[in-house]
Design a protein around this motif. Sequence first.
Motif, PDB file in Angstrom:
ATOM      1  N   ILE A  66     -19.514 -21.284  46.495  1.00 41.26           N
ATOM      2  CA  ILE A  66     -20.117 -20.851  45.232  1.00 41.26           C
ATOM      3  C   ILE A  66     -20.543 -19.399  45.315  1.00 41.26           C
ATOM      4  O   ILE A  66     -20.359 -18.615  44.377  1.00 41.26           O
ATOM      5  CB  ILE A  66     -21.302 -21.765  44.877  1.00 41.26           C
ATOM      6  CG1 ILE A  66     -20.778 -23.140  44.451  1.00 41.26           C
ATOM      7  CG2 ILE A  66     -22.137 -21.162  43.755  1.00 41.26           C
ATOM      8  CD1 ILE A  66     -21.841 -24.203  44.401  1.00 41.26           C
ATOM      9  N   SER A  67     -21.110 -19.006  46.473  1.00 39.93           N
ATOM     10  CA  SER A  67     -21.515 -17.611  46.638  1.00 39.93           C
ATOM     11  C   SER A  67     -20.313 -16.681  46.612  1.00 39.93           C
ATOM     12  O   SER A  67     -20.325 -15.616  45.974  1.00 39.93           O
ATOM     13  CB  SER A  67     -22.296 -17.454  47.940  1.00 39.93           C
ATOM     14  OG  SER A  67     -21.469 -17.776  49.043  1.00 39.93           O
ATOM     15  N   LEU A  68     -19.215 -17.119  47.304  1.00 43.07           N
ATOM     16  CA  LEU A  68     -17.994 -16.298  47.264  1.00 43.07           C
ATOM     17  C   LEU A  68     -17.426 -16.200  45.849  1.00 43.07           C
ATOM     18  O   LEU A  68     -16.989 -15.125  45.410  1.00 43.07           O
ATOM     19  CB  LEU A  68     -16.945 -16.895  48.205  1.00 43.07           C
ATOM     20  CG  LEU A  68     -17.218 -16.749  49.706  1.00 43.07           C
ATOM     21  CD1 LEU A  68     -16.224 -17.580  50.490  1.00 43.07           C
ATOM     22  CD2 LEU A  68     -17.139 -15.294  50.132  1.00 43.07           C
ATOM     23  N   GLN A  69     -17.414 -17.329  45.147  1.00 40.46           N
ATOM     24  CA  GLN A  69     -16.938 -17.303  43.758  1.00 40.46           C
ATOM     25  C   GLN A  69     -17.786 -16.393  42.882  1.00 40.46           C
ATOM     26  O   GLN A  69     -17.262 -15.662  42.032  1.00 40.46           O
ATOM     27  CB  GLN A  69     -16.932 -18.726  43.195  1.00 40.46           C
ATOM     28  CG  GLN A  69     -15.834 -19.600  43.749  1.00 40.46           C
ATOM     29  CD  GLN A  69     -15.898 -21.003  43.211  1.00 40.46           C
ATOM     30  OE1 GLN A  69     -16.778 -21.329  42.407  1.00 40.46           O
ATOM     31  NE2 GLN A  69     -14.989 -21.868  43.663  1.00 40.46           N
ATOM     32  N   CYS A  70     -19.094 -16.445  43.095  1.00 40.28           N
ATOM     33  CA  CYS A  70     -19.977 -15.582  42.308  1.00 40.28           C
ATOM     34  C   CYS A  70     -19.674 -14.112  42.569  1.00 40.28           C
ATOM     35  O   CYS A  70     -19.618 -13.298  41.641  1.00 40.28           O
ATOM     36  CB  CYS A  70     -21.432 -15.894  42.646  1.00 40.28           C
ATOM     37  SG  CYS A  70     -22.000 -17.481  42.015  1.00 40.28           S
ATOM     38  N   VAL A  71     -19.477 -13.775  43.868  1.00 42.38           N
ATOM     39  CA  VAL A  71     -19.167 -12.381  44.205  1.00 42.38           C
ATOM     40  C   VAL A  71     -17.845 -11.960  43.561  1.00 42.38           C
ATOM     41  O   VAL A  71     -17.729 -10.877  42.970  1.00 42.38           O
ATOM     42  CB  VAL A  71     -19.126 -12.212  45.733  1.00 42.38           C
ATOM     43  CG1 VAL A  71     -18.612 -10.832  46.111  1.00 42.38           C
ATOM     44  CG2 VAL A  71     -20.511 -12.430  46.322  1.00 42.38           C
ATOM     45  N   GLN A  72     -16.813 -12.831  43.678  1.00 39.46           N
ATOM     46  CA  GLN A  72     -15.512 -12.499  43.112  1.00 39.46           C
ATOM     47  C   GLN A  72     -15.582 -12.379  41.588  1.00 39.46           C
ATOM     48  O   GLN A  72     -14.988 -11.472  40.985  1.00 39.46           O
ATOM     49  CB  GLN A  72     -14.496 -13.573  43.512  1.00 39.46           C
ATOM     50  CG  GLN A  72     -13.070 -13.253  43.145  1.00 39.46           C
ATOM     51  CD  GLN A  72     -12.525 -12.061  43.903  1.00 39.46           C
ATOM     52  OE1 GLN A  72     -12.916 -11.813  45.038  1.00 39.46           O
ATOM     53  NE2 GLN A  72     -11.644 -11.315  43.264  1.00 39.46           N
ATOM     54  N   ARG A  73     -16.328 -13.303  40.978  1.00 41.60           N
ATOM     55  CA  ARG A  73     -16.465 -13.222  39.524  1.00 41.60           C
ATOM     56  C   ARG A  73     -17.243 -11.990  39.096  1.00 41.60           C
ATOM     57  O   ARG A  73     -16.944 -11.389  38.051  1.00 41.60           O
ATOM     58  CB  ARG A  73     -17.161 -14.482  39.018  1.00 41.60           C
ATOM     59  CG  ARG A  73     -16.270 -15.706  39.041  1.00 41.60           C
ATOM     60  CD  ARG A  73     -17.024 -16.962  38.711  1.00 41.60           C
ATOM     61  NE  ARG A  73     -16.159 -18.137  38.802  1.00 41.60           N
ATOM     62  CZ  ARG A  73     -16.596 -19.388  38.735  1.00 41.60           C
ATOM     63  NH1 ARG A  73     -17.892 -19.636  38.556  1.00 41.60           N
ATOM     64  NH2 ARG A  73     -15.750 -20.396  38.825  1.00 41.60           N
ATOM     65  N   CYS A  74     -18.231 -11.610  39.887  1.00 39.57           N
ATOM     66  CA  CYS A  74     -18.969 -10.378  39.568  1.00 39.57           C
ATOM     67  C   CYS A  74     -18.056  -9.161  39.629  1.00 39.57           C
ATOM     68  O   CYS A  74     -18.105  -8.277  38.766  1.00 39.57           O
ATOM     69  CB  CYS A  74     -20.133 -10.210  40.533  1.00 39.57           C
ATOM     70  SG  CYS A  74     -21.494 -11.340  40.245  1.00 39.57           S
ATOM     71  N   ILE A  75     -17.198  -9.132  40.677  1.00 37.65           N
ATOM     72  CA  ILE A  75     -16.263  -8.007  40.794  1.00 37.65           C
ATOM     73  C   ILE A  75     -15.304  -7.973  39.604  1.00 37.65           C
ATOM     74  O   ILE A  75     -15.061  -6.918  38.987  1.00 37.65           O
ATOM     75  CB  ILE A  75     -15.488  -8.107  42.121  1.00 37.65           C
ATOM     76  CG1 ILE A  75     -16.441  -7.876  43.303  1.00 37.65           C
ATOM     77  CG2 ILE A  75     -14.348  -7.106  42.164  1.00 37.65           C
ATOM     78  CD1 ILE A  75     -15.885  -8.313  44.632  1.00 37.65           C
ATOM     79  N   ALA A  76     -14.752  -9.171  39.253  1.00 37.93           N
ATOM     80  CA  ALA A  76     -13.821  -9.226  38.122  1.00 37.93           C
ATOM     81  C   ALA A  76     -14.522  -8.853  36.813  1.00 37.93           C
ATOM     82  O   ALA A  76     -13.972  -8.126  35.969  1.00 37.93           O
ATOM     83  CB  ALA A  76     -13.217 -10.631  38.014  1.00 37.93           C
ATOM     84  N   ALA A  77     -15.770  -9.327  36.642  1.00 40.21           N
ATOM     85  CA  ALA A  77     -16.517  -9.009  35.424  1.00 40.21           C
ATOM     86  C   ALA A  77     -16.810  -7.521  35.334  1.00 40.21           C
ATOM     87  O   ALA A  77     -16.761  -6.920  34.259  1.00 40.21           O
ATOM     88  CB  ALA A  77     -17.813  -9.812  35.386  1.00 40.21           C
ATOM     89  N   ARG A  78     -17.129  -6.901  36.510  1.00 38.03           N
ATOM     90  CA  ARG A  78     -17.378  -5.456  36.481  1.00 38.03           C
ATOM     91  C   ARG A  78     -16.116  -4.686  36.102  1.00 38.03           C
ATOM     92  O   ARG A  78     -16.184  -3.701  35.348  1.00 38.03           O
ATOM     93  CB  ARG A  78     -17.883  -5.013  37.855  1.00 38.03           C
ATOM     94  CG  ARG A  78     -19.318  -5.412  38.116  1.00 38.03           C
ATOM     95  CD  ARG A  78     -19.723  -5.084  39.528  1.00 38.03           C
ATOM     96  NE  ARG A  78     -21.086  -5.552  39.806  1.00 38.03           N
ATOM     97  CZ  ARG A  78     -21.657  -5.544  41.005  1.00 38.03           C
ATOM     98  NH1 ARG A  78     -20.976  -5.122  42.061  1.00 38.03           N
ATOM     99  NH2 ARG A  78     -22.889  -5.986  41.155  1.00 38.03           N
ATOM    100  N   GLU A  79     -14.973  -5.126  36.637  1.00 40.72           N
ATOM    101  CA  GLU A  79     -13.721  -4.460  36.265  1.00 40.72           C
ATOM    102  C   GLU A  79     -13.444  -4.601  34.773  1.00 40.72           C
ATOM    103  O   GLU A  79     -13.059  -3.632  34.101  1.00 40.72           O
ATOM    104  CB  GLU A  79     -12.570  -5.063  37.074  1.00 40.72           C
ATOM    105  CG  GLU A  79     -12.617  -4.693  38.557  1.00 40.72           C
ATOM    106  CD  GLU A  79     -11.495  -5.335  39.332  1.00 40.72           C
ATOM    107  OE1 GLU A  79     -10.749  -6.142  38.719  1.00 40.72           O
ATOM    108  OE2 GLU A  79     -11.358  -5.039  40.539  1.00 40.72           O
ATOM    109  N   VAL A  80     -13.656  -5.823  34.259  1.00 41.93           N
ATOM    110  CA  VAL A  80     -13.436  -6.037  32.816  1.00 41.93           C
ATOM    111  C   VAL A  80     -14.393  -5.196  31.994  1.00 41.93           C
ATOM    112  O   VAL A  80     -14.031  -4.594  30.969  1.00 41.93           O
ATOM    113  CB  VAL A  80     -13.593  -7.530  32.471  1.00 41.93           C
ATOM    114  CG1 VAL A  80     -13.573  -7.756  30.970  1.00 41.93           C
ATOM    115  CG2 VAL A  80     -12.498  -8.345  33.136  1.00 41.93           C
ATOM    116  N   LEU A  81     -15.656  -5.114  32.435  1.00 45.00           N
ATOM    117  CA  LEU A  81     -16.642  -4.315  31.712  1.00 45.00           C
ATOM    118  C   LEU A  81     -16.272  -2.832  31.737  1.00 45.00           C
ATOM    119  O   LEU A  81     -16.409  -2.125  30.734  1.00 45.00           O
ATOM    120  CB  LEU A  81     -18.014  -4.534  32.337  1.00 45.00           C
ATOM    121  CG  LEU A  81     -19.209  -4.008  31.531  1.00 45.00           C
ATOM    122  CD1 LEU A  81     -20.348  -4.986  31.598  1.00 45.00           C
ATOM    123  CD2 LEU A  81     -19.678  -2.664  32.062  1.00 45.00           C
TER     124      LEU A  81
END
Length: 215
Positions: A66-81
């Motif tokens: 879950i922590s890894l997924q959160c980190v990956q999703r944060c990275i993807a969300a930052r790129e999208v933002l």
Amino acid sequence: ADLLTNNMRMLLVRNRYNIKWKGMRKFQIVYRVFVRKRNVGACKIQTFYRMKTKHSKYLKLKKAMISLQCVQRCIAAREVLFELRKAAKDIGNLKEDNAQLKIEMGSLKAMLKAQSETKNLLKGDSEALQKRDEEISVLSKQLSKCEVELSNEREARDEIEKSFKEENELRIKLEKEVEDKKKIDDISGSGRKLERTNSDTAERIQNMAIITKIE
């Protein structure tokens, strides 16, 4: 007597054996139940322990994933933002481009309509144009004929004007001659000569008029 004693002894021994067999049977049943319960309890304890250890490992792995997924999703969300911010910056240019494209599309549609209308008009007016061309050719021929006639009339008029000028000059000369002759006749006092000269001049004038009419 021996048979009875033997039978009695056999029955006593058999009763003792049956009592002992039944007792051992009951004891075996109780022991087997105890062993079964003990095995079942041990199995439950083992299963609970194994479940607990494996469940703890599963929970740890789950938290890690879950922590890894959160980190990956944060990275993807930052790129999208970041892309959205960049696109938001370019929205003004995109609106201008869209407006220009709309204007160009409208002009192209108008051009296509005009071309279609011109094609239809050309198709409908081709026959009329051919008729007009034929009429123009006929009129041009008539104009050429009229120009030739006008040129001929101008030449004839010029010739007539020349003949009139020559007649006027001749008349002026004749009048001068007549005046000279009159003066001569007055000086000489001969009326006959004047009559002759008058007759001659009249004949000449008539002759000149006839010549001009013939021309």
